[in-house]
Write an enzyme that holds these catalytic residues in place. Structure first.
Site, PDB file in Angstrom:
ATOM      1  N   PHE A  19       0.840  -1.199   0.000  1.00 40.75           N
ATOM      2  CA  PHE A  19       0.000   0.000   0.000  1.00 40.75           C
ATOM      3  C   PHE A  19       0.878   1.253   0.000  1.00 40.75           C
ATOM      4  CE2 PHE A  19      -2.551   3.207   2.293  1.00 40.75           C
ATOM      5  CZ  PHE A  19      -3.739   3.144   1.588  1.00 40.75           C
ATOM      6  N   SER A  50       3.346  -6.738   2.636  1.00 43.62           N
ATOM      7  CA  SER A  50       2.400  -5.876   3.327  1.00 43.62           C
ATOM      8  C   SER A  50       0.985  -6.040   2.741  1.00 43.62           C
ATOM      9  CB  SER A  50       2.885  -4.421   3.256  1.00 43.62           C
ATOM     10  OG  SER A  50       2.212  -3.619   4.177  1.00 43.62           O
ATOM     11  N   MET A  51       0.383  -4.977   2.187  1.00 35.91           N
ATOM     12  CA  MET A  51      -0.925  -5.151   1.551  1.00 35.91           C
ATOM     13  C   MET A  51      -0.850  -6.144   0.403  1.00 35.91           C
ATOM     14  SD  MET A  51      -3.399  -2.439  -0.435  1.00 35.91           S
ATOM     15  CE  MET A  51      -2.404  -2.411  -1.922  1.00 35.91           C
ATOM     16  N   ASP A  65       9.187  -4.283  13.032  1.00 37.05           N
ATOM     17  CA  ASP A  65       8.369  -3.736  11.947  1.00 37.05           C
ATOM     18  C   ASP A  65       7.581  -2.558  12.511  1.00 37.05           C
ATOM     19  OD1 ASP A  65       6.301  -3.206  10.084  1.00 37.05           O
ATOM     20  OD2 ASP A  65       6.181  -5.291   9.459  1.00 37.05           O
ATOM     21  N   HIS A  89      10.086  -3.013   8.011  1.00 37.45           N
ATOM     22  CA  HIS A  89       8.901  -3.482   7.299  1.00 37.45           C
ATOM     23  C   HIS A  89       9.190  -3.923   5.863  1.00 37.45           C
ATOM     24  CE1 HIS A  89       4.709  -3.978   6.294  1.00 37.45           C
ATOM     25  NE2 HIS A  89       4.784  -3.069   5.334  1.00 37.45           N
TER      26      HIS A  89
END
Length: 254
Positions: free
Chosen positions: A27, A95-96, A196, A226
């Site tokens: 994202f 992530s996303m 993270d 992250h």
């Protein structure tokens, strides 16, 4: 009108053998976060694709006009294209992108042979996220979450702002994906950075506790934040992914 794509944020693809790997960035990020990994996989003989999700890699205002169905649709199309030339496809996401990968596994179980997730997001504890459905109508954006990278000199070419209408849509997607986790049966390799600053520990518990996968491997990179795919542990991610694909899907040239 869509803005010009930022240098380095272009999609990436390479032809290869019988195993394809579809990689999704996160994202407000861009393909830049996944391209080194994709080049490594291509060097192993795999066909690879790193789409640029709609609204990403240009301006955050562009992204605020997109929704999760747009991002998913781009990956869905890329999966169809890879399946046309490959016997097997592994879907990997950061992530996303990890949430989108899970959605593909839920919706197209016969087309996704394995999953590799890096710090995937399906939930966050941050209280301000609960206000986003309201905030999106008051302010256009919040401060950005990009470039949470320990290694100096790395850039995922993301936005310095978080567009709130897009974020509200992501939160809606999280709910749908969480509700369908039991449909995920594919072998799953899960990377979770021990440090993270973007995605908290709740997503790991929800995903690993919810999927029906018979094979789940957890790897905890200790020297990355992250965006671990661009961080000190990138080589660890690449090597463990190679071994996982060879064991559970097959060799590129098989």
């Amino acid at each position: 009108m869509t803005s010009t794509v930022m240098p380095g944020a272009e999609p990436f693809a390479a032809p290869g053998g019988r195993v394809g790997v579809l990689l999704s960035h996160g994202f407000t990020g861009s393909p830049a976060s996944m391209t080194p990994w994709a080049r490594h996989l291509a060097d192993q003989g795999h066909a690879v694709a790193v789409p640029r999700l709609p609204g990403h890699g240009t301006t955050w205002q562009d992204m605020n006009r997109t929704r999760w169905h747009d991002w998913y649709g781009e990956l869905d199309t890329a999966l169809t294209q890879l399946r046309a030339s490959c016997d097997h496809v592994v879907v990997a996401g950061l992530s996303m992108g990890g949430c989108l990968a899970l959605r593909l596994a839920q919706q197209r179980p016969d087309d996704v042979d394995a999953l590799v997730l890096v710090n995937p997001a399906v939930n966050v504890k941050r209280l301000d996220i609960k206000l986003v459905p309201l905030l999106q109508w008051i302010v256009p954006a919040m401060p950005g979450i990009g470039n949470d990278i320990k290694k100096p000199g790395q850039d995922e070419i993301g936005y310095d702002k978080t567009p709130l209408k897009a974020l509200a849509s992501q939160v809606t997607m999280w709910k749908e994906v969480r509700a369908g986790l039991g449909k995920v049966t594919q072998p799953l390799l899960f990377f979770r950075s021990t440090d993270d600053h973007v995605v908290d520990e709740t997503s790991q518990a929800i995903i690993l506790g919810g999927v029906s996968s018979q094979v789940t491997e957890l790897v905890e990179p200790t020297d990355s934040f992250h965006v671990a795919t661009l961080d000190h542990d990138a080589e660890l991610i690449f090597e463990r992914t190679d071994a996982f694909i060879a064991q559970h899907v097959g060799s590129a040239r098989g």
